[in-house]
Design an enzyme around this catalytic site. Structure first.
Site, PDB file in Angstrom:
ATOM      1  N   ALA A  65       0.869  -1.172   0.000  1.00 54.99           N
ATOM      2  CA  ALA A  65       0.000   0.000   0.000  1.00 54.99           C
ATOM      3  C   ALA A  65       0.907   1.224   0.000  1.00 54.99           C
ATOM      4  CB  ALA A  65      -0.877  -0.012   1.243  1.00 54.99           C
ATOM      5  N   GLY A 111       0.673  -4.903   1.014  1.00 50.83           N
ATOM      6  CA  GLY A 111      -0.510  -4.947   0.147  1.00 50.83           C
ATOM      7  C   GLY A 111      -0.240  -5.613  -1.200  1.00 50.83           C
ATOM      8  N   GLU A 114      -0.517  -9.230  -0.491  1.00 53.93           N
ATOM      9  CA  GLU A 114      -1.948  -9.438  -0.214  1.00 53.93           C
ATOM     10  C   GLU A 114      -2.742  -9.460  -1.525  1.00 53.93           C
ATOM     11  OE1 GLU A 114      -1.764  -6.184   2.711  1.00 53.93           O
ATOM     12  OE2 GLU A 114      -2.800  -7.535   4.087  1.00 53.93           O
ATOM     13  N   GLU A 134       4.598  -5.077   7.359  1.00 57.62           N
ATOM     14  CA  GLU A 134       3.831  -3.990   7.994  1.00 57.62           C
ATOM     15  C   GLU A 134       4.276  -3.683   9.423  1.00 57.62           C
ATOM     16  OE1 GLU A 134       2.520  -6.244   5.994  1.00 57.62           O
ATOM     17  OE2 GLU A 134       0.943  -5.376   4.745  1.00 57.62           O
TER      18      GLU A 134
END
Ligand code: CAA
Length: 257
Positions: A65, A111, A114, A134
């Site tokens: 992200a 992300g 993911e 993270e």
């Protein structure tokens, strides 16, 4: 301005490329929204039977992200970021009626991993590095990583990857069940196209039902076996079942529309 998401089609296979190479294809809000619209549009496109998802450039699938975007978010904004991501993109891909193959061409972090894990399968090039870093940022995976990583590699290995924030290479990913195949960087798209080509020959209606039945086994409060029985029965009412079985009996290849 460069487009954030590129789409190309060859025969019945669409390739979707996330196109922020200077930011290692990090997922900002606009990229997530564009990817979501792209996936919905390909799901509704009858000429497309399988989708390959990859990142632009030679270095990265997706490096996570976009940290620059969320660095100053509040608790509520953080929660909203995760929920919007789950609903608009990650769950959408997981439940798409057409198989999505992640072509992991480098970093797949946070992300990015993911996103690859929300796809139906993963092929990694031998320069791939995968991890959920993270906790180094003081946050946790927020796009389904705590759930999907444990489903794919088991709870113990997921705990290790998440708490150490370590990266694993493509060969460990293969050993751990995180990726289905490893190729050289040059062969990555060929291998993905080969798998997509096999998918495209089969009944799209049956494939959609099979994806839904497999996912039912991982959904809270849903009996996957019951979902399978129902979907199996429903298949008997489809034109593709008639075509598939008739073709077998007539000793010819089926033609699925
Ligand atoms: N967000 C925003 N920008 C990112 C990014 C990210 N996740 N990852 C890389 N970039 C940017 C860098 O800031 C840099 O941009 P500038 O040139 O404008 O500074 C550019 O991409 C190139 O990156 P590096 O110079 O850092 O490249 P490198 O080869 O030295 O390192 C890397 C590569 C190890 C992947 C490193 O970029 C890195 O650690 N990236 C962050 C990885 C990460 O922590 N991902 C998890 C994000 S949090 C998340 O995903 C939350 C969630 O689950 C929802």
């Amino acid at each position: 301005m460069e487009e954030l998401v590129l789409v190309s089609k060859e025969g019945k296979i669409a390739t979707v490329t996330i196109n922020r190479p200077k930011q290692l294809n990090a997922l900002n809000g606009e990229t997530i929204a564009t990817l979501s619209e792209t996936m919905k549009s390909l799901e509704g496109d009858d000429s497309v039977r399988a989708i390959i998802l990859t990142g632009s450039g030679e270095k990265s699938f997706v490096a996570g992200a976009d940290i620059k975007e969320f660095a100053n978010y509040s608790v509520e904004e953080g929660k909203d970021l995760a929920r919007r991501g789950h609903e608009s993109l990650f769950n959408l891909i997981e439940n798409l009626r057409k198989p999505v193959i992640a072509a992991v061409n480098g970093f797949a972090l946070g992300g990015g991993l993911e996103l690859a894990m929300s796809c139906h399968m993963r092929v990694a090039s031998d320069n791939a590095s995968m991890g959920l870093p993270e906790v180094t940022l003081g946050v946790i995976p927020g796009y389904g990583g705590t759930q999907r990583l444990a489903q794919l590699v088991g709870k113990g290995k997921a705990m290790e990857m998440i708490t150490t924030a370590g990266m694993i290479d493509a060969n460990d990913g293969l050993k751990w069940g995180l990726v289905n195949h490893v190729t050289s960087a040059d062969e990555l798209m060929t291998k993905c196209s080969e798998i997509a080509g096999k998918i495209a020959r089969n009944s799209g209606v049956a494939i959609a039902a099979a994806i839904s039945a497999v996912n039912a086994g991982f959904a809270e409060g849903v009996d996957g076996f019951e979902a399978e029985i129902t979907a199996f029965g429903e298949a008997f009412g489809t034109d593709e079942f008639k075509e598939g079985t008739t073709a077998f009996l007539e000793k010819r290849k089926p033609e699925f529309k």
